[in-house]
Scaffold this motif. Structure first.
Motif, PDB file in Angstrom:
ATOM      1  N   UNK A  23       0.835  -1.208   0.000  1.00 55.53           N
ATOM      2  CA  UNK A  23       0.000   0.000   0.000  1.00 55.53           C
ATOM      3  C   UNK A  23       0.868   1.255   0.000  1.00 55.53           C
ATOM      4  N   UNK A  24       0.689   2.092  -0.992  1.00 56.15           N
ATOM      5  CA  UNK A  24       1.455   3.345  -1.108  1.00 56.15           C
ATOM      6  C   UNK A  24       0.744   4.436  -0.318  1.00 56.15           C
ATOM      7  N   UNK A  25       0.975   4.451   0.980  1.00 60.17           N
ATOM      8  CA  UNK A  25       0.339   5.468   1.812  1.00 60.17           C
ATOM      9  C   UNK A  25       1.141   5.669   3.099  1.00 60.17           C
ATOM     10  N   UNK A  26       0.657   6.545   3.947  1.00 56.68           N
ATOM     11  CA  UNK A  26       1.411   6.984   5.129  1.00 56.68           C
ATOM     12  C   UNK A  26       1.703   5.856   6.112  1.00 56.68           C
ATOM     13  N   UNK A  27       0.853   4.835   6.175  1.00 61.75           N
ATOM     14  CA  UNK A  27       1.059   3.751   7.137  1.00 61.75           C
ATOM     15  C   UNK A  27       2.369   3.016   6.859  1.00 61.75           C
ATOM     16  N   UNK A  28       2.611   2.703   5.596  1.00 64.24           N
ATOM     17  CA  UNK A  28       3.841   2.008   5.224  1.00 64.24           C
ATOM     18  C   UNK A  28       5.039   2.945   5.259  1.00 64.24           C
ATOM     19  N   UNK A  29       4.836   4.187   4.862  1.00 64.36           N
ATOM     20  CA  UNK A  29       5.924   5.163   4.818  1.00 64.36           C
ATOM     21  C   UNK A  29       6.413   5.544   6.214  1.00 64.36           C
ATOM     22  N   UNK A  30       5.494   5.662   7.171  1.00 64.51           N
ATOM     23  CA  UNK A  30       5.841   6.129   8.525  1.00 64.51           C
ATOM     24  C   UNK A  30       6.157   4.993   9.486  1.00 64.51           C
ATOM     25  N   UNK A  31       6.185   3.742   8.999  1.00 65.40           N
ATOM     26  CA  UNK A  31       6.376   2.591   9.871  1.00 65.40           C
ATOM     27  C   UNK A  31       7.630   2.698  10.731  1.00 65.40           C
ATOM     28  N   UNK A  67       3.631  13.609   8.122  1.00 61.66           N
ATOM     29  CA  UNK A  67       3.267  12.411   7.349  1.00 61.66           C
ATOM     30  C   UNK A  67       2.124  11.673   8.019  1.00 61.66           C
ATOM     31  N   UNK A  68       2.271  11.432   9.316  1.00 60.80           N
ATOM     32  CA  UNK A  68       1.279  10.686  10.099  1.00 60.80           C
ATOM     33  C   UNK A  68       1.205  11.322  11.484  1.00 60.80           C
ATOM     34  N   UNK A  69       0.131  12.040  11.804  1.00 65.42           N
ATOM     35  CA  UNK A  69       0.052  12.765  13.077  1.00 65.42           C
ATOM     36  C   UNK A  69       0.311  11.912  14.317  1.00 65.42           C
ATOM     37  N   UNK A  70      -0.015  10.601  14.254  1.00 69.70           N
ATOM     38  CA  UNK A  70       0.178   9.730  15.422  1.00 69.70           C
ATOM     39  C   UNK A  70       1.642   9.605  15.824  1.00 69.70           C
ATOM     40  N   UNK A  71       2.566   9.937  14.917  1.00 68.31           N
ATOM     41  CA  UNK A  71       3.999   9.870  15.241  1.00 68.31           C
ATOM     42  C   UNK A  71       4.328  10.774  16.422  1.00 68.31           C
ATOM     43  N   UNK A  72       3.574  11.857  16.562  1.00 68.29           N
ATOM     44  CA  UNK A  72       3.831  12.820  17.631  1.00 68.29           C
ATOM     45  C   UNK A  72       3.675  12.193  19.017  1.00 68.29           C
ATOM     46  N   UNK A  73       2.910  11.116  19.121  1.00 70.41           N
ATOM     47  CA  UNK A  73       2.657  10.478  20.416  1.00 70.41           C
ATOM     48  C   UNK A  73       3.947   9.977  21.048  1.00 70.41           C
ATOM     49  N   UNK A  74       4.834   9.384  20.260  1.00 72.07           N
ATOM     50  CA  UNK A  74       6.087   8.867  20.803  1.00 72.07           C
ATOM     51  C   UNK A  74       6.982  10.012  21.277  1.00 72.07           C
ATOM     52  N   UNK A  75       6.904  11.159  20.622  1.00 68.82           N
ATOM     53  CA  UNK A  75       7.690  12.326  21.057  1.00 68.82           C
ATOM     54  C   UNK A  75       7.181  12.820  22.411  1.00 68.82           C
ATOM     55  N   UNK A  76       5.873  12.881  22.561  1.00 66.05           N
ATOM     56  CA  UNK A  76       5.277  13.291  23.843  1.00 66.05           C
ATOM     57  C   UNK A  76       5.669  12.308  24.937  1.00 66.05           C
ATOM     58  N   UNK A  88      -0.580   0.029  13.046  1.00 62.62           N
ATOM     59  CA  UNK A  88       0.476  -0.615  12.267  1.00 62.62           C
ATOM     60  C   UNK A  88       1.808   0.116  12.379  1.00 62.62           C
ATOM     61  N   UNK A  89       1.796   1.450  12.330  1.00 66.17           N
ATOM     62  CA  UNK A  89       3.067   2.178  12.376  1.00 66.17           C
ATOM     63  C   UNK A  89       3.762   2.031  13.735  1.00 66.17           C
ATOM     64  N   UNK A  90       2.989   1.626  14.763  1.00 60.24           N
ATOM     65  CA  UNK A  90       3.579   1.395  16.086  1.00 60.24           C
ATOM     66  C   UNK A  90       3.832  -0.092  16.341  1.00 60.24           C
ATOM     67  N   UNK A  91       3.585  -0.949  15.340  1.00 60.25           N
ATOM     68  CA  UNK A  91       3.786  -2.385  15.548  1.00 60.25           C
ATOM     69  C   UNK A  91       5.201  -2.738  15.987  1.00 60.25           C
ATOM     70  N   UNK A  92       6.267  -2.078  15.477  1.00 62.52           N
ATOM     71  CA  UNK A  92       7.604  -2.372  16.008  1.00 62.52           C
ATOM     72  C   UNK A  92       7.739  -2.032  17.497  1.00 62.52           C
ATOM     73  N   UNK A  93       7.063  -0.964  17.933  1.00 58.77           N
ATOM     74  CA  UNK A  93       7.110  -0.582  19.349  1.00 58.77           C
ATOM     75  C   UNK A  93       6.369  -1.617  20.189  1.00 58.77           C
ATOM     76  N   UNK A  94       5.252  -2.124  19.679  1.00 60.10           N
ATOM     77  CA  UNK A  94       4.527  -3.193  20.378  1.00 60.10           C
ATOM     78  C   UNK A  94       5.414  -4.429  20.529  1.00 60.10           C
TER      79      UNK A  94
END
Length: 532
Positions: free
Chosen positions: A226-234, A268-277, A503-509
């Motif tokens: 899938x060419x979208x933010x989920x794969x790009x921001x993984x 790219x993906x607003x949820x990325x900000x959560x890990x920074x917080x 999905x983008x947080x699956x490595x963190x899980x």
């Protein structure tokens, strides 16, 4: 002051126990009887999967006790390096055989805009994509006005397409495979980062176990296509964790990378900000009771450098967008109040709602939109009541967590364009596994669900051990990890529910699960020694 820090850390661990106990209870006991959005019928129930996983743990324990078998003494680092290269090639081969273009935001707006930029340097040239979505620039502009975070994705994809065009490697329908190959590289890199991080914090054998889990859950996930933010921001959340844990990176450079990278990730993906917080909260807890002018000077330098870099990046990006023929209309941007309102939609059970999108789009500006969103949200909360809202949250929790495929194949016009099978003889067989509703898709769904439930269970184990350790648990890196997962879970509960956002947080899980594997193994080995 140290006492207050310990209390706060204890509270975080208790919250994590409650949250994952809720998740595990719902997934195991309520998934089959409760209705929720994007529900999938697995061939084996979660209770059976859970019993199987627990049985596997006790079987492993029995083998270790009776035969004294342990992890072999191998060069895990070298094995992971070789596997990363080999697995990347496997990923590309699999994706090449199952390749297709999806619809919704990706094929409808992002890809035609990226194609227009790559060919003419101007978004206005976008005319639709392969006759699937005959949109003109006015339609695409309306979408990008509402969701401007897609602009950076479009620019990244246009660069990839330009490079591919100059090299002339992939053409026709398969030109988009150039983006998919980058997705495969990101996936392989993310899996390797899991091993690197875990090997620094834990023993190598546990890190290797995490790498194997990652290969199965993430490495063979078809989301790479899938060419979208989920794969790009993984890679972004796990990369931020890696930078935070790496003691070799100079202090000022480390946090500047985290903050600037966090901003670009947010674009790219607003949820990325959560890990920074989460990292900021962890650092603040670490500093409670600490004093020193040197420390505060360093922090001031980081804030100044990061702030200046973020402002510069934002200015450059805005200038770039205008030069490409797009000037975002801030009054049309969809804000957080919209997602909060949509997260309570009774018909869609907190999922995406076209009705709610139309309601927000009908407002003239952000002020009017926020007011309308809050008004509808209050009305919905009133209609739900306390018990009703808790039931909705439970259903949203199942939508988010009860799918090891991260809602593969269930969104919009998912298989918008499927090219003819390439002449490998393997393409048809792989599509029978990876395409949902295909003859053998049940096998893919079952495997991913088993691994995902195992990950959730091991995280639950870790949260219990961390809470029991109390003030002795001073692992601030783990604290940032669990805070990220808490933050993401709460975000998906309060706002729009979607399994693919996890999905983008699956490595963190997976990293958090490796902690649980380590803790459980330690406890079982200690118990065995005490028996003899």
């Amino acid at each position: 002051m140290g006492k207050y820090r310990d209390i706060l850390i204890k509270c975080i661990h208790v919250i994590s126990v409650i949250l994952f106990a809720w998740i595990i209870f719902l997934v195991i006991f309520c998934a089959d009887v409760m209705e929720y959005a994007c529900k999938i019928k697995f061939i084996v129930s979660n209770i059976v999967i859970c019993i199987f996983l627990i049985g596997a743990v006790f079987l492993y324990r029995g083998i270790v006790k009776r035969r004294q078998i342990a992890f072999p003494d191998l060069n895990y680092g070298k094995i992971v390096k070789v596997c990363t290269v080999i697995f990347f090639a496997v990923q590309v081969y699999v994706c090449f055989n199952i390749f297709f273009i999806t619809g919704w935001d990706s094929g409808g707006y992002v890809l035609p805009s990226a194609q227009a930029l790559a060919e003419s340097g101007n978004i206005e040239a976008a005319k639709g994509f392969l006759d699937i979505y005959p949109y003109d620039f006015k339609t695409i502009k309306g979408f990008l006005d509402m969701y401007p975070n897609n602009l950076l994705i479009i620019n990244i994809y246009s660069v990839i397409l330009k490079l591919n065009g100059k090299m002339g490697i992939l053409t026709g329908d398969y030109q988009w495979m150039s983006i998919v190959i980058c997705n495969c590289a990101i996936s392989s890199f993310s899996c390797r980062l899991i091993y690197v991080i875990a090997s620094k914090k834990l023993e190598e054998k546990y890190a290797f176990a995490g790498y194997v889990i990652a290969l199965a859950l993430i490495g063979m996930s078809p989301w790479m296509v899938i060419c979208y933010s989920d794969s790009l921001a993984l890679f972004l959340p796990i990369f931020m964790v890696y930078v935070y844990m790496n003691e070799k990176i100079p202090y000022i450079l480390k946090y500047s990378v985290i903050f600037v990278g966090g901003y670009l990730g947010y674009c790219i993906k607003p949820q990325v900000l959560i890990v920074i917080i989460a990292i900021i909260i962890s650092e603040c807890l670490k500093r409670i009771g600490q004093t020193g002018r040197k420390m505060w000077k360093r922090d001031a330098v980081v804030v100044c450098i990061s702030g200046a870099a973020v402002i510069l990046a934002a200015t450059c990006l805005n200038s770039l967008y205008k030069r490409e023929g797009f000037d975002p209309d801030s009054d049309q941007k969809i804000g957080m109040t919209h997602y909060f309102m949509m997260g309570m939609n009774p018909d869609r059970l907190g999922m995406w709602s076209g009705e709610d999108v139309n309601l927000s789009a009908s407002c003239k500006n952000q002020e009017e939109r926020s007011k309308k969103n809050i008004e509808v949200s209050k009305e919905r909360l009133k209609n739900y009541g306390v018990i009703g809202y808790f039931k909705l949250l439970s259903k949203k929790m199942l939508t988010n967590y009860n799918d090891g495929t991260f809602a593969w194949g269930v969104e919009g016009n998912f298989y918008a364009m499927i090219p003819d099978d390439i002449n490998t003889g393997v393409s048809g067989r792989l599509k029978q596994i990876y395409y949902n509703d295909a003859p053998y898709s049940w096998l893919f769904y079952l495997v991913e669900q088993c691994i995902w439930i195992g990950v959730i269970l091991f995280i639950g184990v870790r949260t219990v051990f961390a809470a029991a350790a109390g003030s002795r648990e001073r692992d601030y890196e783990y604290l940032a990890i669990i805070l990220s997962l808490i933050g993401l879970t709460l975000f998906e509960l309060l706002f729009e529910a979607r399994a693919r956002y996890l999905y983008i947080y699956s490595p963190v899980y997976v990293i958090a699960a490796v902690y649980g594997i380590r803790d459980l193994d330690y406890r079982l080995r200690k118990k065995d020694k005490n028996m003899y």
